[in-house]
Write an enzyme that holds these catalytic residues in place. Structure first.
Site, short mmCIF file in Angstrom:
data_model
loop_
_atom_site.label_atom_id
_atom_site.label_comp_id
_atom_site.label_asym_id
_atom_site.label_seq_id
_atom_site.Cartn_x
_atom_site.Cartn_y
_atom_site.Cartn_z
CB CYS A 297 125.43 100.59 75.45
SG CYS A 297 125.82 101.48 76.62
CG HIS B 153 120.68 100.10 75.89
ND1 HIS B 153 121.32 98.98 75.78
CD2 HIS B 153 121.31 101.07 76.66
CE1 HIS B 153 122.34 98.92 76.78
NE2 HIS B 153 122.38 100.07 77.05
CD GLU C 173 118.95 97.02 73.63
OE1 GLU C 173 119.20 97.89 72.64
OE2 GLU C 173 119.94 97.14 74.56
#
Ligand code: GLN
Length: 187
Positions: free
Chosen positions: A79, A171, A173
């Site tokens: 990002c 994302h 994560e």
């Protein structure tokens, strides 16, 4: 292998958690000296404008440019991190990027925080689809001929690779998914 995570600002802690659950050593990177200790580097999500200022004031940006150019480490930008890697950034308040990856990226291309969303995506080289978050995400609007597109969403590239650089507008994560990190660590 020691994976550095740029830790000036943004969601570096979530990347640390993913790496920890994969039993991979990681280091929070804030200085040029920290960069000397790592074999891989993750540029996390956050505000690209804020991170670009720290990259410049600490000299870390120049060191990353050097290490990427001589091929001595691999980099993954998520990002805001993808924005920082780009050759060209468009949109309001475009930060000064590192200019390493041959893509054009438009900041905040989906709109405000309210337009953030989750989506199931398929990635070349990863068997099962992943559910990932797009948080005030940028769009990759142009890719160079030397850039491989590994995933798309509504026709737009969302994960790209050039040499030992990986950049994604989403994302993995946030949901603690390890698949993209595993792919990165093999680069
Ligand atoms: N909108 C942010 C920027 O332009 C990126 C958001 C994110 O990293 N989730 O820097």
């Amino acid at each position: 292998m020691i994976v550095g995570i740029l830790a000036f600002h943004g969601d570096f802690a979530e990347h640390h958690q993913v790496l920890q659950s994969m039993k991979i050593r990681s280091l929070e990177v804030r200085t040029v000296e920290d960069l000397h200790c790592v074999t891989h580097l993750i540029l996390p999500g956050g505000e690209s404008t804020v991170m670009s200022k720290f990259l410049e004031s600490t000299g870390a940006g120049k060191e990353i440019q050097k290490r990427v150019s001589n091929g001595s480490f691999a980099v993954y930008g998520t990002c805001a991190g993808a924005i920082l890697l780009a050759k060209k950034v468009t949109g309001k308040h475009a930060p000064r990027a590192l200019g390493l990856l041959d893509i054009t990226v438009e900041r905040n291309a989906y709109g405000t925080q309210a337009q953030s969303f989750e989506e199931e995506i398929s990635i070349k080289g990863i068997r099962t689809p992943l559910r990932v978050a797009f948080i005030r995400a940028p769009k990759i609007t142009k890719v160079g001929t030397n850039v491989e597109v590994l995933a798309k969403h509504n026709g737009d590239p969302i994960l790209v690779k050039q040499g030992r650089m990986l950049a994604g507008t989403f994302h993995p994560e946030v949901r603690a998914d390890e698949a993209v990190h595993t792919m990165f660590l093999r680069m």
